[in-house]
Design an enzyme around this catalytic site. Structure first.
Site, PDB file in Angstrom:
ATOM      1  N   ASP A   1      14.559   4.108  39.283  1.00  0.00           N
ATOM      2  CA  ASP A   1      15.659   4.179  38.309  1.00  0.00           C
ATOM      3  C   ASP A   1      16.931   3.668  38.953  1.00  0.00           C
ATOM      4  OD1 ASP A   1      17.184   4.730  36.117  1.00  0.00           O
ATOM      5  OD2 ASP A   1      17.258   6.889  36.438  1.00  0.00           O
TER       6      ASP A   1
ATOM      7  N   GLU B   1      25.412   3.082  34.011  1.00  0.00           N
ATOM      8  CA  GLU B   1      24.533   3.619  32.959  1.00  0.00           C
ATOM      9  C   GLU B   1      24.412   5.133  33.104  1.00  0.00           C
ATOM     10  OE1 GLU B   1      20.726   5.001  31.155  1.00  0.00           O
ATOM     11  OE2 GLU B   1      21.333   5.080  33.240  1.00  0.00           O
TER      12      GLU B   1
ATOM     13  N   HIS C   1      15.844  10.740  39.145  1.00  0.00           N
ATOM     14  CA  HIS C   1      17.109  11.402  39.518  1.00  0.00           C
ATOM     15  C   HIS C   1      16.963  12.391  40.673  1.00  0.00           C
ATOM     16  CE1 HIS C   1      18.984  10.554  35.255  1.00  0.00           C
ATOM     17  NE2 HIS C   1      18.560   9.474  35.871  1.00  0.00           N
TER      18      HIS C   1
HETATM   19 ZN    ZN Z   1      18.733   7.529  35.229  1.00  0.00          ZN
HETATM   20 ZN    ZN Z   2      17.814   4.509  34.214  1.00  0.00          ZN
END
Ligand code: ZN
Ligand code: ZN
Length: 473
Positions: free
Chosen positions: A301, A334, A434
């Site tokens: 991510d 983001e 995360h």
């Molecule tokens: Zn994320």
């Molecule tokens: Zn993401």
């Protein structure tokens, strides 16, 4: 006699040719949107992409040479410089940046422990935007709720002077649809807890993992509601807390978070374009987000999405310049709330109708299993041809024509941009999402190649198709 003989051998030769070609390429006799030459080109792109480690090299470089890229940090700045240099090194025709502002927030430290009845450490992380606790932390009895709705429906003073613990467990699904219900407690939990008089908020991580890493992510405060610390513990620690509470004695914990909101920050969308020959102003938009959380190195991510789409743009245009432009947008900030995407939509508002296809890769690096469009009915025959060419990559056609696209495409939705979901297998994505455990070793290089191949085929076909793909009216 001679004539007959010749005829027979010609037939034999063409049968052999036909048989051979059906093994090596998709038979595509009646394509309305692509020439035979273009279909051969698609097969070539597929083969090259499946052999190439370009996407791996990109994500390895980003996660190793830059590392974590939380908006507003030196890592974020380094990420922007890295992306500009990488686009240039890869030979994109145009490379530029566009600014995006966001509320800046920095994490300094975080820890937690059970104070009584049985003292022990808890593995915790502050949620993005959280305030600091006092220097020695906030210490109080824990009150458990199963869901955010249970907390919201509790009596007014239900959590007075306590630390609220929401113990909602996320479901695991291939398409990640357990995330929506779980993430509510992350974004709105601290506000709901404070409204019931709580002095602190901790939740079970939005996670499908068994490890002991806590998952961070964005959370919000609300004007007029007291700000309390907002945090998450790992699944294993949530299990432990649940068992302690079930013993029936009051459980007291201490949460210590040191973090700071620092006003407005600025980062940059980084954009690389390969310019189209025939309709340069029209373009295919693919991309991911360049920023990441600070705990891991943002490999899944969204280093993977960055790498997949940068590599795909190269594969799709390696042999010949495309008819329409191919634009890779690496969105900024983001994680803090789609700030780069909002800035992009605003800056390009007057010419968003030039986008012929948009897709964001932001769901890790596992295999793509499906393609779903969100386009005008007149464009569906082109989509069917694209889907047909993706079959040999084990991608199925999802016919609902209601794709949402990735998170950074959300601000483009009101403009009816033709959007796509190249659906990745997200079964394991929320094990790492995360956390400090989102690192390069979680990416399978073979699956990454398949992703780049699918994006490359999609990009080539959308950029070169005879019919321009258009959005719903
Ligand atoms: Zn994320
Ligand atoms: Zn993401």
């Amino acid at each position: 006699m001679n004539k007959r003989f010749n005829f027979a051998s010609v037939t034999a030769i063409s049968l052999v040719t036909l048989a051979l070609s059906s093994f090596t390429t998709t038979v595509f006799a009646k394509s309305a949107n692509f020439t035979e030459q273009q279909i051969k080109q698609v097969e070539h792109i597929k083969e090259e992409a499946l052999k190439s480690d370009l996407a791996w090299d990109i994500v390895e470089s980003l996660t190793t040479e830059v590392g974590p890229r939380m908006p507003g940090t030196p890592g974020d700045e380094a990420g922007v410089a890295w992306a500009v240099a990488k686009f240039n090194a890869m030979g994109f025709d145009k490379v530029w940046t566009e600014p995006a502002t966001f509320p800046k927030w920095i994490r300094y430290s975080e820890s937690a422990s059970v104070v009584s009845p049985s003292p022990q450490k808890l593995h915790i992380t502050a949620l993005g935007g959280s305030i600091s606790t006092p220097k020695d932390g906030v210490e109080a009895e824990v009150i458990e709720f199963e869901t955010l709705a249970d907390l919201e429906n509790a009596p007014e003073d239900a959590a007075k002077g306590k630390i609220v613990f929401i113990n909602y467990r996320m479901d695991r699904h291939r398409d990640g649809n357990g995330y929506g219900p779980a993430v509510k407690a992350r974004s709105g939990g601290a506000v709901a807890a404070a409204k019931k008089g709580a002095v602190g908020y901790v939740m079970r991580s939005v996670s499908t993992a068994h490890h002991r890493f806590a998952h961070t992510g964005g959370s919000h405060y609300k004007e007029g509601v007291t700000k309390i610390v907002s945090s998450a513990i790992s699944n294993a620690d949530a299990d432990q807390l649940q068992r302690l509470i079930a013993l029936g004695k009051p459980v007291t914990i201490n949460i210590n978070v040191q973090a700071k909101s620092m006003g407005e920050g600025t980062s940059y969308n980084v954009i690389g374009e390969i310019t189209g020959q025939e309709f340069p102003e029209e373009y295919v938009l693919i991309g991911g987000h360049l920023d990441s959380w600070d705990l891991g190195t943002g490999a899944l991510d969204d280093g993977a999405g960055v790498a997949i789409t940068m590599a795909a743009a190269k594969f799709a245009t390696a042999q010949e310049k495309p008819k329409r432009s191919v634009r890779v947008v690496l969105f900024a900030a983001e994680e803090f709330g789609l700030w780069g995407a909002k800035a992009y939509a605003k800056a390009h508002e007057s010419e968003l109708s030039n986008i012929v296809a948009a897709a964001e890769s932001d769901f890790g690096a596992d295999k793509i299993w499906g393609i779903e469009s969100n386009v005008d009915d007149n464009s569906l025959p082109v989509i069917k041809e694209i889907a047909q060419m993706l079959e040999s990559l084990n991608v199925e056609y999802i016919e609902t024509n209601a794709a949402g696209g990735g998170p950074d495409l959300v601000p483009l939705r009101p403009f009816k941009v033709p959007s796509f979901r190249l659906a990745q297998d997200g079964t394991d994505y929320f094990n790492y999402h995360h956390t400090a455990d989102d690192t390069l070793d979680k990416i399978d290089p073979v699956k990454l190649r398949q992703n780049a191949a699918v994006y490359a085929v999609f990009t080539y076909m959308a950029a070169n198709s005879k019919t321009k793909i258009s959005g719903k009216k």
